[in-house]
Design an enzyme around this catalytic site. Sequence first.
Site, PDB file in Angstrom:
ATOM      1  CD  GLU A 277      37.604 103.154 -16.646  1.00 48.81           C
ATOM      2  OE1 GLU A 277      36.942 103.132 -18.013  1.00 48.81           O
ATOM      3  OE2 GLU A 277      37.681 102.110 -16.129  1.00 48.81           O
ATOM      4  CB  CYS A 314      37.028 108.939 -22.164  1.00 46.45           C
ATOM      5  SG  CYS A 314      34.900 108.666 -20.923  1.00 46.45           S
TER       6      CYS A 314
END
Length: 700
Positions: A277, A314
């Site tokens: 990620e 994020c």
Amino acid sequence: MLDQALLEGTSKSAAEQQPVSEVIQLGSFVYGTWHSSHEDARTVVHAISNEPIYTVSSHGIDMQQVVEYAKQNGAILANWTFHQRANALKQIAQHLLEHKEDFYQLAYATGATRKDAWIDIEGGIQTLFAYSSLVRRELNDEKIITEDSWIQLSKNGTFGAKHILSPKSGVAVHINAFNFPIWGMLEKIAPTLLAGVPCIVKPATDGAQLTQAVVKAIEDTQLLPKGSLQLICGQIDDLFDYLGPQDSVTFTGSAYTGQKLRNHPHLNKYSIPFSMEADSVNSAILSPEADEATVDLFIREVFREMTTKAGQKCTAIRRAFVPQAQLEQVQQKLIAKLEKVIVGDPQKQDTTMGALASPKQKLDVENKVAELAKDAKIVFGGTTNFKFNAATPENGAFFPPTLLLCEQPLQATHVHTTEAFGPVCTLMPYQSIDELADLVARGEGSLVASVVKNSHENIEQIIQKIAPWHGRVHILDEESAKESTGHGSPLPHLIHGGPGRAGGGEELGGIRAVKHYMQRTAIQGSPNSLTQVTHSWTAGSNIKQDRVHPFKKDFDELVIGERLLTARRTVTEADIVNFACLSGDYFYAHTDKIAAADSFFGERVAHGYFIVSAAAGLFVDAAQGPVIANYGMDNLRFVEPVKIGDSIRVELTCKQKTPKPQKDLSQPAHGVVVWDIKVKNQRGELVATYDILTLVARAA
Ligand code: NAP
């Protein structure tokens, strides 16, 4: 002031400890013991005061021993059932919730406001609760997952297969970014531990004290078998060299680090799954026909994503796409909101946005904004004089909310590829849906996009074009706005991850995340072999018939494969008419002789629900007994029609048994029994098949 014993991992609880003034060494928890060192230590400073708060070093940790310790002891966890693991996780979540104030106390040092820290602390704990209940609801109380009921591979049914998933006998290494030190760990270890696999967690050095405090609190509960959870604060050195074919790695952080780690030759050699990620240049899109109220919704969402956690998420919105005609209006409205933001010390009451996590992050954001400014002009914030709400503003890692405007996004590159990991967003116009889709795709794959639209506006075309570039798409309009969980919130039930630049990984997504740590194997064999392996009766395997009706037997007496073959019942015209009257279902295929003659069946047929009801009448034992309730029905299929004059009979077979924990002592102890039901006609043809679920009392 932070608590030394808590950080070193030697305390019972943070609240019980005395504060100390010297910089402390943050402990790692490896091979059952706490380890700290001052050699090669990195110092972490307070995000507000810039004073050193702790040092981190993994010097002296034997990484081979860490891996071996996890593997040697991992079998204990793998030997627990899903429900045992889920129950332990629930108790751990309850314990963490009781100690949440300890974590909030530590979170201020990372620059987070209480609202920001809530996402990390309570959001993380809620993820544990959610996973625990998901597993208890969706998985049987077994050690493996069985995916299929039976895939027949031979003419006579003596050879077939099922897919099973069993816990990998290795370890999962979880490497996390600094921005969510608690949630980032808990969302990864929850599915791993539920799968029955031990974890090694490596938090980012910034923020590691929070991860460490939670690991300490988990360890205090003594609820997990030893070796289930180890923590390495500092560098992982040669850890990857000791990983093998049953291990896996997950990584959250920058694409730069992720790509470097992914290319480790050892990972390649053993095909070790590496789920990544990484950076993501997420979008928000204002729809082409947005009205005033929709524009306000859009502004609210972009503003929230810029300022929550000072934009260190994020999932935060980095690119805001607006129809050309509304660009000016959106810019002014957004700036008006940003002007009201009070950036400063999160412990000051009037502060609405905290600091970045460290001076290093501040420098990084400054550099990234300079890169973005090659393509766009700063219309708010940036490095201009901004007043910060702190005693010594020059010491804090403060950064103003910063809005850029890129008027020619088709000619730009940086705005699509550079992620400034702070309160930074770039506004861009678009002229058409095709152009919008092109611009969104220039992000090269993202975690999430929001499309903000009028309630009745159809945006199907936009969704079709942007969906393949995202792990999640959030549609926001007035209808959903009140209850929407928002652009930036990954949820346990939904996929978190994205293609391309976002790393290509998948986290969360419900039970899918648990399966990530298990090996799927096609097991081929006879029905009896598969019944043995899966603890679930497989069609064609041995049955046992008894003179005692199975509904007279308590949960513990019943055996898998136990079968009742009922008497026959001939279905008459009166049955069909009576059922139509009782249910009110006069569908022509059951009641209109002429229409039924023209139908698919050629004549009147019995209602499917009559067959199910008549089947119950055939297999139920009416007297009071251990069966407490009928609790549901799964997989119902009507295979062949039942016509007037057909005779049906039922095969009821005990398929699966799951004991349930006794929550309320005033209720009888019980378990769930799944019965395989097959209704057949006088020619032995299957007319209906389904599973019923009953609650059955346990032996006294
Ligand atoms: P980072 O510098 O890449 O660090 C990420 C993790 O990797 C940290 O634990 C770091 O430890 C570790 N690490 C660094 N070098 C390593 C090495 N050679 N060997 C083993 N581990 C190593 O990223 P960050 O600054 O923490 O996080 C910011 C970035 O993460 C942003 O770019 C953001 O986009 C991304 N992010 C993505 C997501 C997502 O879900 N997609 C979520 C959050 C953040 P140390 O701290 O000890 O160096």
